[in-house]
Design a protein around this motif. Structure first.
Motif, PDB file in Angstrom:
ATOM      1  N   ILE A 193      28.257  27.591  40.714  1.00  0.00           N
ATOM      2  CA  ILE A 193      28.282  27.393  39.261  1.00  0.00           C
ATOM      3  C   ILE A 193      26.963  26.805  38.765  1.00  0.00           C
ATOM      4  N   SER A 202      27.873  35.163  34.820  1.00  0.00           N
ATOM      5  CA  SER A 202      28.364  35.865  36.012  1.00  0.00           C
ATOM      6  C   SER A 202      29.000  37.215  35.685  1.00  0.00           C
ATOM      7  N   CYS A 203      28.861  37.666  34.428  1.00  0.00           N
ATOM      8  CA  CYS A 203      29.368  38.976  33.998  1.00  0.00           C
ATOM      9  C   CYS A 203      28.228  39.980  33.896  1.00  0.00           C
ATOM     10  N   TYR A 259      30.821  39.961  37.843  1.00  0.00           N
ATOM     11  CA  TYR A 259      32.098  40.496  37.364  1.00  0.00           C
ATOM     12  C   TYR A 259      31.781  41.686  36.469  1.00  0.00           C
ATOM     13  N   TYR A 283      36.421  28.040  34.631  1.00  0.00           N
ATOM     14  CA  TYR A 283      37.395  27.878  33.553  1.00  0.00           C
ATOM     15  C   TYR A 283      37.995  26.479  33.598  1.00  0.00           C
ATOM     16  N   SER A 296      34.712  31.003  42.027  1.00  0.00           N
ATOM     17  CA  SER A 296      33.820  30.176  41.203  1.00  0.00           C
ATOM     18  C   SER A 296      34.083  30.400  39.718  1.00  0.00           C
ATOM     19  N   ARG A 297      34.440  31.613  39.329  1.00  0.00           N
ATOM     20  CA  ARG A 297      34.735  31.887  37.928  1.00  0.00           C
ATOM     21  C   ARG A 297      36.019  31.161  37.502  1.00  0.00           C
ATOM     22  N   TYR A 298      37.047  31.160  38.346  1.00  0.00           N
ATOM     23  CA  TYR A 298      38.264  30.407  38.033  1.00  0.00           C
ATOM     24  C   TYR A 298      37.922  28.921  37.876  1.00  0.00           C
ATOM     25  N   TYR A 346      28.366  29.620  32.569  1.00  0.00           N
ATOM     26  CA  TYR A 346      28.417  30.268  33.888  1.00  0.00           C
ATOM     27  C   TYR A 346      29.325  31.497  33.846  1.00  0.00           C
ATOM     28  N   ILE A 347      30.438  31.398  33.160  1.00  0.00           N
ATOM     29  CA  ILE A 347      31.352  32.543  33.068  1.00  0.00           C
ATOM     30  C   ILE A 347      30.618  33.734  32.458  1.00  0.00           C
TER      31      ILE A 347
END
Length: 167
Positions: free
Chosen positions: A25, A56-57, A130, A45, A40-42, A52-53
């Motif tokens: 993150i 990471s897309c 993602y 949140y 790491s995405r969960y 970061y979310i």
């Protein structure tokens, strides 16, 4: 440092946060697999790491970009109860594509929900991202008492439920 519940990583790996998702993150380490990126995405949140979310897309065009404010609201208004990795396809360090089927359980606005998704990941320039997801329908379960039509609205507006959120 002892592994207490407070410092365990929210992703459910059993590792401490600083030895699991935090380096990913914070950008000091890369996710080695699609599953590691999903975890790491969960965790992002849970920790409200919205930048970061988004980072990471895959963001190829304006349509694929996330709604930062809604994502922040969902993150902050939810009590995150756990992540379960159901299955993975490909997504290893040597792959360029992968799929992670997962469930993330949370409570938001008095309703317990399970976000169930087939998440697709791609590796671009050695970095897992993602790409897209397919939601799998689930049933939302009320966690508190049912609000009556003439009860005060739980949103705090001061109006009766039927005149506010119960429309």
């Amino acid at each position: 440092m002892s592994e207490t519940k407070e410092n365990l990583c929210p992703c459910g790996s059993g590792k401490t946060y600083d030895q699991c998702c935090e380096p990913i993150i914070k950008g000091t380490a890369a996710a080695e697999t699609a599953e590691a990126l999903m975890r790491s995405r969960y965790t992002a949140y849970v920790k409200h790491e919205i930048d970061y979310i988004a980072k990471s897309c895959v963001n190829n065009d304006e349509e694929s970009q996330i709604d930062m404010e809604e994502t922040r609201r969902w993150s902050e208004e939810s009590e995150w109860l756990g992540l379960k990795i159901i299955r993975t396809e490909k997504g290893k360090a040597s792959d360029t594509k992968g799929m992670v089927e997962f469930s993330a359980t949370y409570v938001r606005k008095g309703m317990k929900d399970v976000h169930l998704e087939h998440a697709n990941f791609i590796k671009k320039d050695g970095v897992w991202l993602y790409e897209s997801g397919e939601l799998i329908p689930t049933t939302i379960v009320r966690t508190g008492e049912k609000v009556g039509r003439n009860d005060p609205c739980p949103c705090g507006s001061g109006l009766k439920y039927k005149k506010c959120c119960g429309r």
